[in-house]
Design a protein around this motif. Structure first.
Motif, PDB file in Angstrom:
ATOM      1  N   TYR A   7       0.740  -1.260  -0.031  1.00  0.00           N
ATOM      2  CA  TYR A   7       0.146  -0.029   0.148  1.00  0.00           C
ATOM      3  C   TYR A   7       0.904   1.256  -0.178  1.00  0.00           C
ATOM      4  O   TYR A   7       0.561   2.136  -0.787  1.00  0.00           O
ATOM      5  N   GLN A   8       2.004   1.241   0.775  1.00  0.00           N
ATOM      6  CA  GLN A   8       2.783   2.301   0.823  1.00  0.00           C
ATOM      7  C   GLN A   8       3.405   2.630  -0.355  1.00  0.00           C
ATOM      8  O   GLN A   8       3.618   3.660  -0.795  1.00  0.00           O
ATOM      9  N   TYR A   9       3.952   1.466  -1.090  1.00  0.00           N
ATOM     10  CA  TYR A   9       4.762   1.867  -2.360  1.00  0.00           C
ATOM     11  C   TYR A   9       3.834   2.356  -3.519  1.00  0.00           C
ATOM     12  O   TYR A   9       4.042   3.344  -4.196  1.00  0.00           O
ATOM     13  N   TYR A  10       2.575   1.801  -3.549  1.00  0.00           N
ATOM     14  CA  TYR A  10       1.755   2.135  -4.647  1.00  0.00           C
ATOM     15  C   TYR A  10       0.820   3.683  -4.209  1.00  0.00           C
ATOM     16  O   TYR A  10       0.571   4.371  -5.143  1.00  0.00           O
ATOM     17  N   LEU A  11       0.325   3.804  -3.001  1.00  0.00           N
ATOM     18  CA  LEU A  11      -0.482   4.940  -2.780  1.00  0.00           C
ATOM     19  C   LEU A  11       0.323   5.877  -2.234  1.00  0.00           C
ATOM     20  O   LEU A  11      -0.001   7.021  -2.113  1.00  0.00           O
ATOM     21  N   GLY A  12       1.664   5.795  -1.592  1.00  0.00           N
ATOM     22  CA  GLY A  12       2.273   6.747  -1.252  1.00  0.00           C
ATOM     23  C   GLY A  12       2.432   6.864   0.327  1.00  0.00           C
ATOM     24  O   GLY A  12       1.527   6.245   0.923  1.00  0.00           O
ATOM     25  N   GLU A  13       3.555   7.093   0.737  1.00  0.00           N
ATOM     26  CA  GLU A  13       3.585   7.134   2.444  1.00  0.00           C
ATOM     27  C   GLU A  13       2.796   7.848   2.956  1.00  0.00           C
ATOM     28  O   GLU A  13       2.229   7.398   4.090  1.00  0.00           O
ATOM     29  N   GLY A  14       2.488   9.261   2.640  1.00  0.00           N
ATOM     30  CA  GLY A  14       1.640  10.097   3.325  1.00  0.00           C
ATOM     31  C   GLY A  14       0.140   9.264   3.417  1.00  0.00           C
ATOM     32  O   GLY A  14      -0.587   9.381   4.602  1.00  0.00           O
ATOM     33  N   VAL A  15      -0.391   8.765   2.533  1.00  0.00           N
ATOM     34  CA  VAL A  15      -1.711   8.081   2.185  1.00  0.00           C
ATOM     35  C   VAL A  15      -1.757   6.851   2.983  1.00  0.00           C
ATOM     36  O   VAL A  15      -2.473   6.581   4.043  1.00  0.00           O
ATOM     37  N   SER A  16      -0.841   5.964   3.107  1.00  0.00           N
ATOM     38  CA  SER A  16      -0.625   4.666   3.458  1.00  0.00           C
ATOM     39  C   SER A  16      -0.590   5.036   5.177  1.00  0.00           C
ATOM     40  O   SER A  16      -1.179   4.045   5.762  1.00  0.00           O
ATOM     41  N   LYS A  17       0.023   5.882   5.526  1.00  0.00           N
ATOM     42  CA  LYS A  17      -0.253   6.146   7.174  1.00  0.00           C
ATOM     43  C   LYS A  17      -1.611   6.512   7.607  1.00  0.00           C
ATOM     44  O   LYS A  17      -1.873   6.075   8.624  1.00  0.00           O
ATOM     45  N   LYS A  18      -2.514   6.462   6.767  1.00  0.00           N
ATOM     46  CA  LYS A  18      -3.744   6.725   7.189  1.00  0.00           C
ATOM     47  C   LYS A  18      -4.630   5.167   7.196  1.00  0.00           C
ATOM     48  O   LYS A  18      -5.743   5.221   7.383  1.00  0.00           O
ATOM     49  N   LEU A  19      -3.691   4.119   6.917  1.00  0.00           N
ATOM     50  CA  LEU A  19      -4.416   2.820   7.143  1.00  0.00           C
ATOM     51  C   LEU A  19      -4.836   2.594   8.358  1.00  0.00           C
ATOM     52  O   LEU A  19      -4.066   3.211   9.461  1.00  0.00           O
ATOM     53  N   PRO A  20      -5.967   1.833   8.788  1.00  0.00           N
ATOM     54  CA  PRO A  20      -6.670   1.251   7.749  1.00  0.00           C
ATOM     55  C   PRO A  20      -7.811   2.068   7.043  1.00  0.00           C
ATOM     56  O   PRO A  20      -8.576   1.702   6.035  1.00  0.00           O
ATOM     57  N   ALA A  21      -7.832   3.477   7.331  1.00  0.00           N
ATOM     58  CA  ALA A  21      -9.049   4.160   7.023  1.00  0.00           C
ATOM     59  C   ALA A  21      -9.013   4.322   5.325  1.00  0.00           C
ATOM     60  O   ALA A  21      -9.908   4.362   4.701  1.00  0.00           O
ATOM     61  N   VAL A  22      -7.853   4.671   4.790  1.00  0.00           N
ATOM     62  CA  VAL A  22      -7.738   4.786   3.279  1.00  0.00           C
ATOM     63  C   VAL A  22      -7.980   3.489   2.683  1.00  0.00           C
ATOM     64  O   VAL A  22      -8.030   3.354   1.528  1.00  0.00           O
ATOM     65  N   GLY A  23      -7.770   2.333   3.377  1.00  0.00           N
ATOM     66  CA  GLY A  23      -8.124   0.988   2.879  1.00  0.00           C
ATOM     67  C   GLY A  23      -9.566   0.830   2.258  1.00  0.00           C
ATOM     68  O   GLY A  23      -9.666  -0.088   1.608  1.00  0.00           O
ATOM     69  N   ILE A  24     -10.366   1.458   2.989  1.00  0.00           N
ATOM     70  CA  ILE A  24     -11.837   1.534   2.501  1.00  0.00           C
ATOM     71  C   ILE A  24     -11.809   1.987   1.180  1.00  0.00           C
ATOM     72  O   ILE A  24     -12.522   1.791   0.335  1.00  0.00           O
ATOM     73  N   GLU A  25     -11.086   3.012   0.862  1.00  0.00           N
ATOM     74  CA  GLU A  25     -11.246   4.051  -0.174  1.00  0.00           C
ATOM     75  C   GLU A  25     -10.634   3.318  -1.309  1.00  0.00           C
ATOM     76  O   GLU A  25     -10.750   3.432  -2.518  1.00  0.00           O
ATOM     77  N   PHE A  26      -9.393   2.547  -0.969  1.00  0.00           N
ATOM     78  CA  PHE A  26      -8.620   1.746  -2.028  1.00  0.00           C
ATOM     79  C   PHE A  26      -8.664   0.268  -1.830  1.00  0.00           C
ATOM     80  O   PHE A  26      -7.577  -0.116  -1.387  1.00  0.00           O
ATOM     81  N   PRO A  27      -9.650  -0.297  -2.216  1.00  0.00           N
ATOM     82  CA  PRO A  27      -9.812  -1.668  -1.850  1.00  0.00           C
ATOM     83  C   PRO A  27      -9.010  -2.420  -2.875  1.00  0.00           C
ATOM     84  O   PRO A  27      -8.391  -1.857  -3.859  1.00  0.00           O
ATOM     85  N   LEU A  28      -8.842  -3.791  -2.803  1.00  0.00           N
ATOM     86  CA  LEU A  28      -8.189  -4.548  -3.804  1.00  0.00           C
ATOM     87  C   LEU A  28      -9.167  -5.292  -4.281  1.00  0.00           C
ATOM     88  O   LEU A  28     -10.248  -5.979  -3.740  1.00  0.00           O
ATOM     89  N   ILE A  29      -9.162  -5.593  -5.672  1.00  0.00           N
ATOM     90  CA  ILE A  29     -10.398  -6.174  -6.452  1.00  0.00           C
ATOM     91  C   ILE A  29      -9.870  -7.547  -6.787  1.00  0.00           C
ATOM     92  O   ILE A  29      -8.739  -7.692  -7.410  1.00  0.00           O
ATOM     93  N   ILE A  30     -10.789  -8.428  -6.674  1.00  0.00           N
ATOM     94  CA  ILE A  30     -10.582  -9.954  -7.106  1.00  0.00           C
ATOM     95  C   ILE A  30     -11.640 -10.382  -7.907  1.00  0.00           C
ATOM     96  O   ILE A  30     -12.446  -9.789  -7.581  1.00  0.00           O
ATOM     97  N   LYS A  31     -11.404 -11.303  -8.917  1.00  0.00           N
ATOM     98  CA  LYS A  31     -12.586 -11.928  -9.700  1.00  0.00           C
ATOM     99  C   LYS A  31     -12.918 -13.256  -9.072  1.00  0.00           C
ATOM    100  O   LYS A  31     -11.889 -14.077  -8.821  1.00  0.00           O
ATOM    101  N   ARG A  32     -14.328 -13.297  -8.674  1.00  0.00           N
ATOM    102  CA  ARG A  32     -14.785 -14.798  -8.176  1.00  0.00           C
ATOM    103  C   ARG A  32     -15.953 -14.851  -9.185  1.00  0.00           C
ATOM    104  O   ARG A  32     -17.147 -14.377  -8.959  1.00  0.00           O
ATOM    105  N   ASP A  33     -16.032 -16.345  -9.888  1.00  0.00           N
ATOM    106  CA  ASP A  33     -17.015 -16.605 -10.534  1.00  0.00           C
ATOM    107  C   ASP A  33     -17.597 -15.417 -11.484  1.00  0.00           C
ATOM    108  O   ASP A  33     -18.766 -15.366 -11.468  1.00  0.00           O
ATOM    109  N   GLY A  34     -16.820 -14.771 -12.039  1.00  0.00           N
ATOM    110  CA  GLY A  34     -17.224 -13.607 -12.674  1.00  0.00           C
ATOM    111  C   GLY A  34     -17.450 -12.332 -12.178  1.00  0.00           C
ATOM    112  O   GLY A  34     -17.883 -11.428 -13.143  1.00  0.00           O
TER     113      GLY A  34
END
Length: 434
Positions: free
Chosen positions: A223-250
């Motif tokens: 998260y820090q690498y891709y979102l930036g250190e300043g934003v990643s410090k706000k985890l987990p709150a920022v995790g709601i705004e930038f989720p991870l997407i996975i594909k399940r059964d289409g």
């Protein structure tokens, strides 16, 4: 069936509302109580008052990240929803005694599901609750009944969420209400519109909803690498705004981070598997509102008497000035209420735990399809895009571009090296022939 929604600001105001609407105590009365406040004494006082007025009614409730009353969105408030049923039996169950959330789901299903049960509305703790395991537990007992609801929330503080019935309030619990009737019509749908961004990554180590490494980096470092250190410090709150997407059964399913651990792992609202291919995602305001309009066109063709919306808190926080444009039009179809969650239960082809979605549950005991004048609104306030969102998107684009450049550079170097090797081989062959 008829539903009345009101704010619970004071006992006097609520009593006046009840008298005006003539809402009488009954075993056919279902009450949902949603509140922004996590003070247990505050909630207990409200429950005591409601229990005194409605000793025979059934009640479930949850703490929230925002409330929906008649389609309007608010915070720092409490909402009570009264649904008067005619032909439907109601049953409630609450527990905090279970081995894990699979066990909790199984126990809830065994206690609520009867021969003619069509629907369960359920809420579980939003911090320790594993929604996917909870739904799996329900499915282990019965895989036919529709399940709606979601994970309790606490205004993005990630400190304490609560679920409750008329008598009990639990921080680590599950509550549910079942509706059993042959005449009950149920319509479910959901809106997503979170778009993938950046390159695909691989979950390289996880245990159910706890992700240790992604591409062999800790989840936090990713998260820090891709979102930036300043934003990643706000985890987990920022995790709601930038989720991870996975594909399940289409189906594109988002998983939002809910907790950060000292070892760099992240706890998500739902499960992953080792080897899952994931991408970061961000919201598209225009697509969100356009999708909502399409959803309302579909729902208007069904018999609908009441609508419950259980929506991800990310949608409200991503579009703080525009979120009512998504929820309010539903109220032109039928009385609409609900709350903003840390994860949503949805039943389509099978039961799923979703994140970042607006889930729609529409009910009717009537067969009549009423013609409604639906009021759409697709305008978006440009100021809805958070500064943190802009920073994170910029960082993802920059880092991904650098990765592509690095890959291309490496490929060019490899190509040049192969070219030189090939050239030397040809020169050697030609020399030997001479």
């Amino acid at each position: 069936m008829i539903t009345y929604n009101t704010y619970f600001n004071s006992e006097k105001e609520l009593e006046d509302f009840i008298a005006k609407k003539q809402i009488e105590d009954s075993e056919k009365l279902m009450i949902q109580f949603f509140t922004s406040y996590t003070d247990e004494e505050f909630i207990r006082a409200k429950l005591k008052f409601l229990n005194r007025l409605y000793p025979n009614a059934s009640l479930i409730g949850s703490t929230t990240d925002g409330l929906i009353k008649d389609g309007l969105v608010s915070t720092d408030n409490s909402v009570v929803t009264f649904t008067k049923l005619e032909h439907t039996k109601i049953k409630t169950y609450i527990t905090d005694e279970f081995d894990d959330y699979f066990d909790a789901g199984e126990k809830l299903a065994k206690n609520l599901i009867q021969k003619d049960t069509k629907l369960i509305i359920s809420f579980i703790d939003g911090l320790t609750g594993n929604g996917e395991e909870f739904l799996n537990g329900i499915s282990s007992f019965n895989d036919k009944v529709i399940v709606s609801g979601g994970l309790a929330s606490d205004n993005a503080k990630f400190e304490k969420t609560l679920v409750f019935d008329k008598e009990n309030i639990y921080t680590n619990g599950a509550v549910g209400i079942s509706l059993s009737s042959e005449s009950l019509h149920i319509y479910t749908d959901y809106n997503f519109n979170w778009l993938p961004i950046g390159r695909e990554m691989i979950v390289t180590k996880c245990d159910k909803n706890r992700v240790y490494t992604i591409d062999n980096k800790t989840a936090t470092d990713t998260y820090q690498y891709y979102l930036g250190e300043g934003v990643s410090k706000k985890l987990p709150a920022v995790g709601i705004e930038f989720p991870l997407i996975i594909k399940r059964d289409g189906l594109s399913i988002a998983r939002a981070a809910l907790a950060k651990n000292e070892d760099g792992s992240l706890v998500f609202a739902g499960n992953f598997k080792n080897g899952d291919i994931v991408q970061f995602a961000y919201g598209d305001s225009h697509a969100i509102l356009s999708s909502s309009n399409s959803s309302m066109d579909k729902i208007s063709t069904y018999p609908i008497e009441t609508i419950f919306l259980y929506s991800c808190m990310a949608r409200r926080r991503f579009m703080p000035n525009d979120i009512a444009n998504e929820t309010l039009p539903y109220n032109s179809i039928a009385p609409t209420s609900g709350f903003f969650t840390y994860g949503e239960f949805f039943t389509g082809k099978k039961r799923e735990l979703l994140n970042q979605t607006l889930t729609i549950l529409a009910l009717s005991e009537s067969d009549e399809v009423a013609k409604k004048d639906i009021k759409y609104n697709v305008s978006v306030d440009g100021s809805s895009q958070h500064e943190d969102t802009i920073k994170a998107l910029s960082n993802i684009v920059q880092v991904t571009s650098e990765e592509i450049y690095t890959i291309n550079t490496k490929q060019t170097k490899i190509y040049n090296k192969l070219y030189e090797i090939g050239k030397n081989i040809n020169e050697t062959i030609e020399a030997e022939e001479l």
